[in-house]
Structure formats: structure tokens, C-alpha cells
Design an enzyme around this catalytic site. Structure first.
Site, PDB file in Angstrom:
ATOM      1  N   GLU A 104      47.265  28.008  28.537  1.00  0.00           N
ATOM      2  CA  GLU A 104      47.252  27.196  27.324  1.00  0.00           C
ATOM      3  C   GLU A 104      47.869  27.905  26.125  1.00  0.00           C
ATOM      4  O   GLU A 104      48.535  27.279  25.295  1.00  0.00           O
ATOM      5  CB  GLU A 104      45.822  26.753  26.978  1.00  0.00           C
ATOM      6  CG  GLU A 104      45.263  25.656  27.862  1.00  0.00           C
ATOM      7  CD  GLU A 104      44.631  26.150  29.163  1.00  0.00           C
ATOM      8  OE1 GLU A 104      44.693  27.370  29.429  1.00  0.00           O
ATOM      9  OE2 GLU A 104      44.072  25.326  29.901  1.00  0.00           O
ATOM     10  N   HIS A 132      32.498  20.772  29.336  1.00  0.00           N
ATOM     11  CA  HIS A 132      33.455  19.674  29.565  1.00  0.00           C
ATOM     12  C   HIS A 132      33.018  18.375  28.903  1.00  0.00           C
ATOM     13  O   HIS A 132      33.401  17.297  29.348  1.00  0.00           O
ATOM     14  CB  HIS A 132      33.639  19.412  31.068  1.00  0.00           C
ATOM     15  CG  HIS A 132      34.356  20.488  31.815  1.00  0.00           C
ATOM     16  ND1 HIS A 132      33.749  21.677  32.162  1.00  0.00           N
ATOM     17  CD2 HIS A 132      35.628  20.579  32.276  1.00  0.00           C
ATOM     18  CE1 HIS A 132      34.620  22.429  32.823  1.00  0.00           C
ATOM     19  NE2 HIS A 132      35.762  21.797  32.912  1.00  0.00           N
TER      20      HIS A 132
HETATM   21  C1  LIG Z   1      41.077  27.169  30.465  1.00  0.00           C
HETATM   22  C2  LIG Z   1      41.022  26.007  31.360  1.00  0.00           C
HETATM   23  N1  LIG Z   1      42.112  25.246  31.500  1.00  0.00           N
HETATM   24  C3  LIG Z   1      42.109  24.179  32.301  1.00  0.00           C
HETATM   25  C4  LIG Z   1      41.000  23.834  33.003  1.00  0.00           C
HETATM   26  C5  LIG Z   1      40.990  22.589  33.899  1.00  0.00           C
HETATM   27  N2  LIG Z   1      41.001  22.953  35.289  1.00  0.00           N
HETATM   28  C6  LIG Z   1      39.877  23.017  36.009  1.00  0.00           C
HETATM   29  S1  LIG Z   1      40.134  23.540  37.566  1.00  0.00           S
HETATM   30  C7  LIG Z   1      41.808  23.657  37.306  1.00  0.00           C
HETATM   31  C8  LIG Z   1      42.706  24.114  38.385  1.00  0.00           C
HETATM   32  C9  LIG Z   1      42.328  25.474  38.833  1.00  0.00           C
HETATM   33  O1  LIG Z   1      43.188  25.888  39.815  1.00  0.00           O
HETATM   34  P1  LIG Z   1      42.873  27.223  40.609  1.00  0.00           P
HETATM   35  O2  LIG Z   1      42.614  28.320  39.660  1.00  0.00           O
HETATM   36  O3  LIG Z   1      43.953  27.413  41.579  1.00  0.00           O
HETATM   37  O4  LIG Z   1      41.483  26.919  41.326  1.00  0.00           O
HETATM   38  P2  LIG Z   1      41.173  25.807  42.425  1.00  0.00           P
HETATM   39  O5  LIG Z   1      40.741  24.583  41.704  1.00  0.00           O
HETATM   40  O6  LIG Z   1      42.396  25.607  43.229  1.00  0.00           O
HETATM   41  O7  LIG Z   1      40.034  26.365  43.209  1.00  0.00           O
HETATM   42  C10 LIG Z   1      42.117  23.293  36.006  1.00  0.00           C
HETATM   43  C11 LIG Z   1      43.476  23.259  35.447  1.00  0.00           C
HETATM   44  C12 LIG Z   1      39.861  24.643  32.831  1.00  0.00           C
HETATM   45  N3  LIG Z   1      38.719  24.360  33.440  1.00  0.00           N
HETATM   46  N4  LIG Z   1      39.911  25.725  32.022  1.00  0.00           N
END
Ligand SMILES: Cc1ncc(C[n+]2csc(CCOP(=O)(O)OP(=O)(O)O)c2C)c(N)n1
Ligand SMILES: Cc1ncc(C[n+]2csc(CCOP(=O)(O)OP(=O)(O)O)c2C)c(N)n1
Ligand SMILES: [Mg+2]
Ligand SMILES: [Mg+2]
Lengths: 333, 348, 333, 348
Positions: free
Chosen positions: D75, D144
Site C-alpha cells: 500500500e 475489518h
Molecule cells: C495490509 C493489508 N492489505 C490488504 C489486505 C487484504 N488482504 C487480505 S488477505 C490478502 C491476500 C494475502 O495473500 P497472501 O499473503 O499470499 O496470503 P494467502 O491469502 O494467499 O494465504 C489481502 C490482499 C490486508 N488484510 N492487509
């Protein structure tokens, strides 16, 4: 830098434990999935039903949790992500209290305040967070405290491959290396960060390559191979316990289901092959073939897991709803 | 920046001792570090430098590098480190060099440090003190002059304390360290009594040598008066006291209420004072809108609008980034001139 | 990965330009230093005098600014740090308006609103920021915009070695590499982040080693050598212009003075050798020896620089103080 | 999450069209992207996914991956990228998936995006729209579910708009894109009309097909009434309207003022309404203290405390992280029940 590779054959008991942990996790995730969807219809209303809110399940990622946490003791800390159940179970979080928390009940780990992304079990130094990569920094602090009080406890910080592009990742690796903190960083590369494929998020093919930027060992395990995870994590944990500092371990794993329940996954081209890549049947077959498991023990493990999950869910649903009059409790100690 | 001061006189034969706020703050930290081996301090330039604003002068020499730790410029990592260490039973004090930098690490503060106790249903405690320098007045411009206490106070789960004087600086520090919750401790550079910054004649103050706690959540009447309540915090307390002395000559008897803590806010003290004076001026070096000044006014009228016999007046930074040039900065800060005008307006 | 190394001899005119830029910078910094301290005594009152506030000067770091910016055009963007003057001058920021801004005057780049850490000169796409590493992300956006409008303009983001441990550094390098943005990241390693020595902030000996974590070339220039900077920056800028993506360049440079004016530097063990390491006399001697400069041209360059700085300061002090009645202007466009 | 909806009927033969807020928002974005090639959208899962809360559904298909860009979870980098692109003449719209995540990138927003225009003395413009989802009510817990508009509105240099209905969602989006300043555009998940979230019966609304701007900085009387002013924003507008309909049966005539914009705040509209009704309830899904509710109350009394014939009442989240369990969450949200009780209290 890379870990010394040792391809020693694992003891049968270890293999069985790894398999059992994976089955226990899957059993839990499948049950939560069905409880979650049981009363959200007609249509799908995220806030409705006995388990409301977002739900991130980890089916397919069991090898990471099982392989890493097999090396841990309850006095070691683990920080997990928004997708925490598999790691929690593998590290010994109280499954019944966890289920109760997911059901939003007074008997939950957080008395229903936290929910599935905010599970805290001080008995095994477990926590997780819904904010990407922000579980890493607290793990440093736990490791710092462990070293301060003496002993060889370690902290493990789990994160996704998407999260590895967040600033907190970089800062945490540098600080952990600099202060030689007993931390193991584990990246679960499940190819996806919600709908964003890894090549669209990450400039480098392996996060293990980033370890060199912090003068720490980095290793990537391919093929969602639980034994390979076990071996690599063993090296990293041993290094941390020995006071040699942090390590980075990336595992190429598999997100079998949607990012969260309700995710239509229309963006996903690899869906057709997912079932075939399920790591649990593969590992079962391998252990059967090697004579480490037989059909009876496979069934027993499944039955035990189902019973354990059943007890946990029974505890959860028997636990009372929190009292709304106490909604503002626990802001301050 | 540090210009070496004389060591504090510690002879018990000549009480009362008068210290700067910086020295009083350090004394509070040191006394707790002595008492409790789980207390440690971390942040940027808090070791050999002794804190850019002298918040840690002498601590490295006294307690060593294990307990007084310079960090990389990685606020997210070290804020979170403090949280994790606190969860495991240590009592970290962690410095964010300027409050203005909150935006590089606020997630660790407001979504983690401040919420874990709640999310865990009370099962996990997070006894961290976050110290940070606030305030302008020396042309440090838009990214190094903000107060931002309204930003911290708006978000639940952390207490917010803001000493205005040396005695409170020590007492609030000790209380903050002993508190089992995250406490944000904001010290105004202009009130620290730094030798290299112009300071108010109120910068030195009596400080008891022994350890004591200033209660978190209690405002204090810094000067009692009948005609108007000036509710404020931090450096503005000094300005308000100065102006109160001046306007006393015009026959206006000003009560100065030093709020000292924004979370929890001592609403009773505010209402009690205004119910006596009927008039309210809020002086706030933070931004005007959506912050402390509105909260204090609302606190009074939601109790009873008729407590106010005149419209309350706010003296705050008028929703503008802090300008660099001296004349511009002085125009937006809550200077004694603006406070005086507000007191006159409200008592007219 | 590393840049192709080419040790070609630079043209004399280039050398003279590099030297002249360094002298112009030093001349400016020395003058600002004396103006800054002129009326802060007795004692030292940071907010007093014709130039109030924090003052971060870059004496000793001229080789970085000169060597990098020699490759840039006014249509290229540069984002600098809290220590921005050297880079600003080398990139062609209007020196008089910059001086006026530093003096807090209406004729300044920001009409006295910004001050020395917030210099914006749209004519040469220059900006800087007082928040560590947070100048990197905007450079990505400038690069993005340049590519969007076509042409081969690039953006250069300068940062300190201390700042390279901030999350923004990691995120920016990854995103720039991923989107192949025309950016050059320049790390000025002056051994110190205020009072924190590099080994106490950075787990790795060279930030160039971090480039591999973003699949981009990384190079470190030792010895504060302006010609080596020039060559390495030339490769990085050419790569960016050619659409081949970002590069990372670290330069081992020298902070000759305090972190800010008034810094007692009591923490600093290397003070005794600083004067000897001043890069400008070294380069002058080299160019004299090589016959590229003679004593006359050295004097001429110094005199020209002094005159330019004199004109800038004269403009600044002649510029009116901003009107306090307009203190709230420019919040919104 | 997306469950595919029917494509919006676009037949001009059957006006008026009724759209969800999500579709209206997208329509606003699309119409500006069509008109102005410098507009582009970036953020997490805004491409193929179409936005987790359908803020960008269909935009990728229509405008392609150069102008509708999925980002890494970085971000700070992509917020700053938006700033830099805006400085160079593009008009980015950048999505922070949940406002709750502000703390990982707030420096880029509040210290850079929001301050550059000022610091440059007006020489640099930063026309960025920051979109973000806010609000709770579906058990998404403490990280959230926050609204946090008070946090954004407290810091100078960015406008803050918060549409409550489809028509404003489109009009404020177009106005925000055309504005030469950073505009934070906060959309409530519960008001978007998402097929997978329980929604108010007010979720659909008429939306003109042509492009139009809803003025930034103007509140609107969503329902006029004589007895009490309910000042609010976002989803709470719907609740307030529902309650107003109900209490009309008790003979209480409620005026609902939809503030729509927090920066700049339409203080005249607030004062004007309260000067007619004499009574004020502020409904705010953000935290109680140091935020919108206090600001609105202060706005009235600093004009004239006697405008209020009864103590104003705030209905806000009581300075507690948002709890997960449904019953707990409902207890802290500004539900219709709490709004009704406040209206009764203030009109008693
Ligand atoms: C700082 C932040 N940005 C965005 C999000 C929204 N978000 C939640 S899970 C996710 C994807 C995460 O991907 P990854 O780290 O690969 O974990 P996975 O879900 O694949 O286990 C996002 C963008 C968040 N929770 N926190
Ligand atoms: C996010 C942030 N943290 C801390 C600071 C305070 N600070 C200003 S300069 C500085 C040191 C920077 O070191 P380096 O990046 O090496 O640059 P140098 O000063 O050596 O040029 C620090 C810690 C800041 N401005 N921003
Ligand atoms: Mg992933
Ligand atoms: Mg440095």
C-alpha cells in the site's frame, strides 16, 4: 546462502505425526466450511448464520503447518495470518476454544471478541492477525523476550507470498538478522494473493532469494512436500535455537479453496488441477506404499480427527453467546 | 540535538529540586528501569545520542545497550517488536522519534498493540509505552511539527497522556510504565527545557526525587479562576497560564485546566470547571477539526448546553499543514495572542 | 546481477562538469551553514535566526549528486530526502528560489511554506520529503506517468543507507521491478543514520545485494568516487531509458558534518579523518594532475560558484517575508 | 467476494433507472475514464476480481489492464505511486481495500499526498481519489469493520466524501475525480447493495445516466422535519430514515441531515437545521471520541449554545474495537434501536 541439505529418511513415527496433523487440520477446515455455509442460504449472506464474517480456510496448505510446527514446543511462539487455523492446530492451540471463538461464543479463545482472524492462545504463545505481514514484527518481540529470559525458545512468523511484498516483511527480516533473533520466517506461497497471481505481485521467482538481502539463509521447498518442509524447518529452527539467528523458508503450497468462502474464483485458471494436487492423499499413498501406514491406521487417524473436531464443535455450540451488556469489556486491562 | 547540560543536582540537602521536563522524564524511566528488569527502551538514536529531544539522556551509560537499544529506521518492525515483547512479559518503552511519523507504523500501534487485549478477550496484556515528540514553534515545518494527539486518542485501546510540566512528566511516565495497557506518552519539544530551543520560563519545575505516579485519567486545575475555563494540554498550558496572569490585570479570572490525559478523558473535571465558570476556551495545538477541541466542547454540552453562558471558542491549528516560515507558523499556532483574544471574546 | 562494468576514461568536459557541480554544491552548503549559524547565538537556538528549523547539509556527498544527475534532463524526475540540496542543485533546481525557500521567503519555491526539507520545483520535476524512504513511492508514480505519456524520461529516487531499512524501500523496489518502471534507486551510504552506524542498522554489507531480491541489477560504488558514480549511474539511467526497468545503485559516501547543524557528533569515532576524506580536493588534485584542470580554472570555478551562491542568497534575503494573513492559503487547489 | 449480478439495464426508454451504490460508483468511474484518458484505477484485486466490494466491476474488461491495475500488497508503494503520477498530470484513483488498513500507508496519504500542494506553495497539484471500504455489521471484527472517517478528516489537505446512496455515489465520484485535490472517498460495504451482504431496503436508488457532479462540501437534507436534527453519514443515513419513519407515528418529526462530506464540512447546513429543530442527535459509525460526533456538536454550540434546547446525544461506537460476535457487534454499532432511543431521549 542456503541451508545445508540433508536428505535423511524420516523416522516412521515422524511421518505418521505429520500425516496425522494434516488430517486433523483438514478435518477441522472441512467441518468449519460446512458449518459456515450451513445457514447462509438462500443466496449467500456473509453476515448470517452460526459462523458469520469472512472465512479463510487453509485446505491444501497443511504441509506447511505440519512440517514447521512439528519442531516446536508449546513455549515457542507462532504468529499466523488471516488464514490461521492450520498453523494453530499444528502448534497445539486448544481446538475447542478455537472453534468456540470461530462460532463467536463466550467460551472462545477471545470470548467471542476476536473471531477467526484474531486467535490468541497464550498457553502456546499463538497469535494471528488480519493485516497482511503485520504478524511478523510481534514475532520479533516474542523472540526478543525469549532470549532475554534465557533458554532456547524460538518464534515462527508465518506469512503469505503476497504479504512478502509488504514493508513489514523487509523491516522484520532486517531487524531479526541484525539482532540475531531466534525467528523463523515462513512464507506460504500458494500462488495467489486473493485474485492476484504470484507473478503479478512479486518481482522475484523465489522469496528465498530475498534472504541474501538480510544475510540470512533462505530456502524454498517445492511441491508442497511435507517431508521437505519438515527437514528445512528443522534446520531453520535448530539454527534459531542455537542462537545463530533467523532464517527464511518459503514453501510452494496450494490453496485448494477460495481465498475466502464465497470467493467465486473466476479469476483462477488452475482450478481443474487442484483436486489432483491435494497433498494429503499423495502423502497417504506414499506412507501406505512405504508400509508406514496401513488402511487400518489411515482410517483410525481419520476417525480420531473427526471425533476431535466433533468434540470441538460440540464445545463451541454448547458455549453461550457473549452478553451484549459486556460488549465494551476488555478495552483496557 | 544535544548540548550538554550540567548534571542535575541530587543533593537531598537542598530540596526542592527543579528539573527540566526532559530530565524529569528520564528520571521516571530510570527509576522504573532500576526497579523492574523487564523495562527496556528502544527507538532511533536513544542510545549514544540520548534521544534527539533528550528523552533518554544518560540511560545507555546507566543501563547498557541491552536495555537501551538503538534501532534501524524500521518503525513498523520495532513497534511490533515492542508489542511482542510486552505480550511475553517485558515492559518496553518504544520511541517514535516524532509523532509526525505515525503513518509509517500506525497499523502496529492502532490495529495491533491497541487491540490485542480486546481481541484476546482480556487474555493477553500489552504493557507498552510509546513515547513521541510533538509540537512546533521552531520552524520544523509540515512533517515535524504536528501534535496529532487527536489521531491517537480517536482510536480505541491505547491510553494517551501528555505531560505539560516536569513533575507530571515523571509521574505520568512511571504510571505509564506500570500500566498494563499501551500508553502513548507525548512530550512537547518546546516544553522539554532543551538548551537549544527557546523555552517558556515555566520549563523548570519542582520534581520529587522519589518514585511516584501521576494518575492517568485525571485532569488538574493548573490555576483556578472564576470567569472562564481554559481547557488545554501540553505546551499550551504554559501559554494559558501566562495569559491568565496577564488578563488578571483586566479583571478576568481564568481557570486553566490541564487535561494531562486524553484517554481516558477526565470529563467530570471539564464539566465541573465549566459549570463554575460558564465559559470555555479550548486551546489545542493539534488540528482544529475532528479532534480534541470538539471533543471537549461536546463533553460539556452533551451534559447540559445551558452550562455555557457564552459560545465556546477554540484556539487550534486551523486545518492547515504547519507552515515553515516563522511568521506563517506563528499565525497558525495557538499563541498567547490568540489565547488572549479568545478569552476576551468569550468573556465579552 | 551486476551492471556491465566499463572502465572507459571520461571526457575531460564531463570531468570538469562533475567537478564544477561539486564545487557549486559545496559553495551553497557552506554558505547556508554560515547563514544558519550567523544569528543563533549566544547558545544555539534552533528556531531563531534568519534560517530557522532543522538543517541537514550534504557536504561530502557531492559525488553522488553530481555523478547521478549528470545523466539527467530537466524532464526527468528526482525525489530526494531530508538532505536534499546537493541533489537539487545537481538536477538544476533554481538555486535562488531554493535559497529563498530555505530563508522562508515569499519568493521561495514553496512561498516559504515548505522549508528546506520540502522543496518542489516542477520545472525540473524535483521534490523531497522529510520522511525516511517515503520519497521512493512518488518516484514510481512519476516514472509511471512518464511511460504513460511516452518518451524515455526517467525518475531517480535518492535515499540514505539508514532509510533502506524502511518498508517503503522494499515495496518500491518490488513494484518498480514488477512493472518495469524507469526508475533508478540511489542509496547514499554515508555510514550514519543520525547517530546509528551502518552496521547497527543494516544486516547486509551492501545494499546492492538486496537488488537480487527484486531481480534488478545492483551495484555499489566505493570510495565516494564521482567518476565511478557517473559510470554506474550512466548504466542505470540508460537501462531505465531503454525500458529495461529499474536499477539500484549504492554509493559509499561521506557525511562531513553533523546529521543536522547543531549535532555535537559525540557518538562519532571517525571525525578525525573526515577532512582528509573530503572528495572535492581529491578530485581537484586528480584533475590537476591529469591536466584536465589548471589552477586558473579551479579558481574560476570557485569564483563562479561563489558568485552564483551570492546571487541566490541576495535574491532570498531581498524576497519579502510571507504575509501571515495568508498562512492558511494553499491547503486546497 | 462477488456473486455475479444481472448487467445493469441501460435502456434509455425506461427511466428512472435504479442502481446499487456499487454500480453507481462504477458508473461514475467509467464515465470519467471514458472522458479523460488520464484517469486510471489501481489497487488490490481491482482487476479480474472487480474489487472485493464491487467497486470496479467491469472496468478491466472495458478499459484494459493498463488503466485498471492490480497491485501487489504494497500500500505504501502504490499510494505513493498514485501521488507521483498525479503530480505529473495523471488522475489516479487508488483503492485501499479496507480503511482499516490505513496504518500501513498513512504516511503516504497524510504527510505526502495531502501536504504536497501546501508545501509547494500551490505549485504542485495532487489530483488523487483514494477509495476505501468502511463499516461493519457482518462480523468482520476489529481490523475489518472500522469507519475511521474521523481519522482522515482530522488531517489537513485531503477532502473526505462519504456517499450514502447511489446517486451521490456517482456524483461524488465524478466530483472527486475532477477535483484537483486529494479526495478520500469512503464507501460503506453495507450500503453498496452487494448481493452477498444483508442490505437495507434503501440500497437501490435512482441514478441519472448522464455524468453529473454532486458538490463536495454540501450536506443534504435527506428528510426534513421540525423536531430534531439527526446529523449523520453513510449507512447510518438509511437507519436514521427508517427510524424517522417509525417515530413519526409517535408524533416526532425528524430531520435527517446527510453530511455527505466531512472535509470541507457544511457547517452552515448543520447550524441551519439545528436552529430550526433545537435538538441534535449525531449518528456516527466511527468511534465516539475525538471524531465526527464531537465536531458536529461543537459546530453548533460554538455558533450559539442557545440553539440547543436539549442536550445533544451521540450514537457512535463507544471507543471499543469492533467485536466479532454478532450480539456484541450489534451492541456497539449505531443500530436503529440506539438511534430511536437517542431521538426519544433528546425529545423527551
Ligand atoms: C495490509 C493489508 N492489505 C490488504 C489486505 C487484504 N488482504 C487480505 S488477505 C490478502 C491476500 C494475502 O495473500 P497472501 O499473503 O499470499 O496470503 P494467502 O491469502 O494467499 O494465504 C489481502 C490482499 C490486508 N488484510 N492487509
Ligand atoms: C520514518 C522516519 N523515521 C525517522 C525519521 C528521523 N530521521 C530523519 S533523518 C534520519 C536518519 C536518516 O539516515 P539515512 O537514511 O542514512 O540518511 P542520512 O541522514 O544519513 O543522509 C532519521 C532517523 C524520519 N524523518 N522519518
Ligand atoms: Mg498467497
Ligand atoms: Mg546515512
Amino acid at each position: 546462502m542456503a541451508f545445508a541439505t540433508s536428505e535423511e529418511v524420516l523416522e516412521a513415527a515422524v511421518c505418521v505425526d505429520l500425516y496425522r496433523t494434516m488430517v486433523r487440520i483438514r478435518s477441522f477446515e472441512e467441518r468449519i466450511r460446512s458449518e459456515y455455509h450451513a445457514d447462509k442460504s438462500p443466496g449467500f449472506d456473509i453476515g448470517a448464520g452460526r459462523i458469520p464474517g469472512e472465512m479463510h480456510l487453509a485446505a491444501g496448505q497443511e504441509p506447511v503447518a505440519a512440517g514447521v510446527c512439528a519442531h516446536l514446543r508449546p513455549s515457542d511462539a507462532v504468529t499466523a495470518t488471516h488464514r490461521p487455523h492450520h498453523v494453530a492446530i499444528a502448534h497445539g492451540v486448544d481446538m475447542a476454544k478455537m472453534a468456540a471463538e470461530i462460532f463467536g461464543r463466550e467460551g472462545g479463545l477471545g470470548h467471542g471478541r476476536g473471531g477467526h482472524m484474531h486467535l490468541f492462545d497464550p498457553a502456546v504463545h499463538f497469535s494471528c492477525s488480519g493485516i497482511i505481514a503485520e504478524g511478523l514484527p510481534p514475532a520479533l518481540g516474542q523472540a526478543f523476550a525469549f532470549r532475554h529470559r534465557g533458554g532456547d525458545d524460538v518464534a515462527v512468523a508465518v506469512t503469505g507470498e503476497g504479504a512478502a511484498n509488504q514493508g513489514a516483511f523487509h523491516e522484520s527480516l532486517n531487524l531479526a538478522a541484525l539482532w540475531r533473533l531466534p525467528v523463523v520466517f515462513v512464507v506460504e506461497d500458494n500462488d495467489w494473493g486473493i485474485s492476484v497471481a504470484r507473478p503479478a505481485s512479486t518481482a522475484v521467482a523465489s522469496n528465498a532469494d530475498r534472504a541474501a538481502g538480510y544475510a540470512m539463509p533462505g530456502e524454498r521447498v517445492e511441491n508442497n512436500d511435507v517431508e521437505a518442509v519438515y527437514r528445512a524447518a528443522g534446520r531453520a529452527v535448530a539454527r534459531a535455537r542455537a542462537g545463530e539467528g533467523p532464517s527464511l523458508l518459503e514453501v510452494h503450497t496450494l490453496r485448494m479453496w477460495g481465498h475466502f468462502e464465497g470467493d467465486p474464483q473466476t479469476y483462477r485458471g488452475d482450478l481443474a488441477t487442484v483436486e489432483d494436487r491435494d497433498p494429503i492423499p499423495h502423502y497417504r499413498d506414499r506412507l501406505l506404499e512405504a508400509g508406514i501406514l496401513d488402511e487400518g491406521s489411515v482410517e483410525q487417524i481419520a476417525a480420531d480427527a473427526a471425533a476431535e473436531v466433533e468434540r470441538a464443535v460440540a464445545f463451541a455450540v454448547a458455549s453461550p453467546e457473549p452478553d451484549p451488556a459486556a460488549a465494551t469489556s476488555y478495552v483496557f486491562a | 540535538m544535544t548540548v550538554v547540560d550540567q548534571p542535575t543536582s541530587r543533593s537531598p540537602a537542598v530540596p526542592p529540586r527543579r528539573l527540566t521536563m526532559a530530565k524529569a522524564m528520564v528520571e521516571g524511566i530510570a527509576s522504573e528501569m532500576e526497579r523492574d528488569p523487564s523495562v527496556f527502551y528502544l527507538g532511533e538514536d536513544v542510545g549514544a545520542y540520548g534521544g534527539i529531544f533528550s528523552s533518554t539522556t544518560g540511560l545507555l551509560e546507566r543501563f547498557g545497550p541491552e536495555r537501551v537499544r538503538d534501532t534501524p529506521i524500521s518503525e513498523t518492525a520495532f513497534m511490533g517488536l515492542a508489542t511482542g515483547a510486552a505480550v511475553e512479559g517485558l515492559r518496553p518503552i518504544v520511541e517514535l522519534m516524532f509523532a509526525d511519523f505515525f503513518g509509517v507504523c500506525m497499523d502496529q500501534i492502532s490495529n495491533h498493540m491497541a487491540k490485542i487485549h480486546f481481541e484476546s478477550g482480556g487474555n493477553v496484556k500489552v504493557p507498552v509505552v510509546v513515547t513521541s515528540a510533538v509540537g512546533g514553534g521552531y520552524s520544523d515545518a509540515a512533517q515535524h511539527s504536528q501534535c496529532l494527539w487527536g489521531t491517537f486518542a480517536h482510536l480505541p485501546g491505547m491510553k494517551v497522556v501528555i505531560p505539560s510540566n516536569p513533575a507530571d512528566a515523571k509521574g505520568l511516565m512511571i504510571a505509564a510504565i506500570r500500566d498494563d495497557n499501551p500508553v502513548v506518552y507525548l512530550f512537547h519539544k518546546g516544553a522539554m527545557g532543551l538548551p537549544w530551543m527557546s523555552k517558556t520560563h515555566r520549563a523548570l519545575g519542582e520534581v520529587p526525587s522519589e518514585a511516584y505516579e501521576t494518575p492517568i485519567g485525571k485532569a488538574v486545575v493548573a490555576r483556578s479562576g472564576r470567569d472562564v475555563t481554559v481547557a488545554t494540554v501540553s505546551l499550551s498550558v504554559h501559554h494559558a497560564l501566562d495569559v491568565a496572569d496577564e488578563v488578571a490585570a483586566d479583571g478576568i479570572d481564568v481557570e486553566v485546566l490541564d487535561l494531562r490525559t486524553l484517554v481516558p478523558l477526565d470529563r467530570e473535571a471539564i464539566v465541573e470547571s465549566v459549570s463554575r465558570t460558564g465559559r470555555l476556551v479550548v486551546v489545542d495545538e493539534d488540528y482544529h477539526s475532528y479532534g480534541m477541541s470538539g471533543e471537549v466542547i461536546a463533553t460539556v454540552v452533551e451534559r447540559d448546553p445551558s452550562l455555557l453562558v457564552a459560545a465556546p471558542v477554540r484556539v487550534a491549528v486551523p486545518d492547515v499543514p504547519i507552515p515553515y516560515a516563522r511568521a506563517l507558523e506563528q499565525a497558525v499556532l495557538p499563541t498567547p495572542e490568540r489565547i488572549r483574544a479568545a478569552i476576551h471574546a468569550v468573556t465579552r
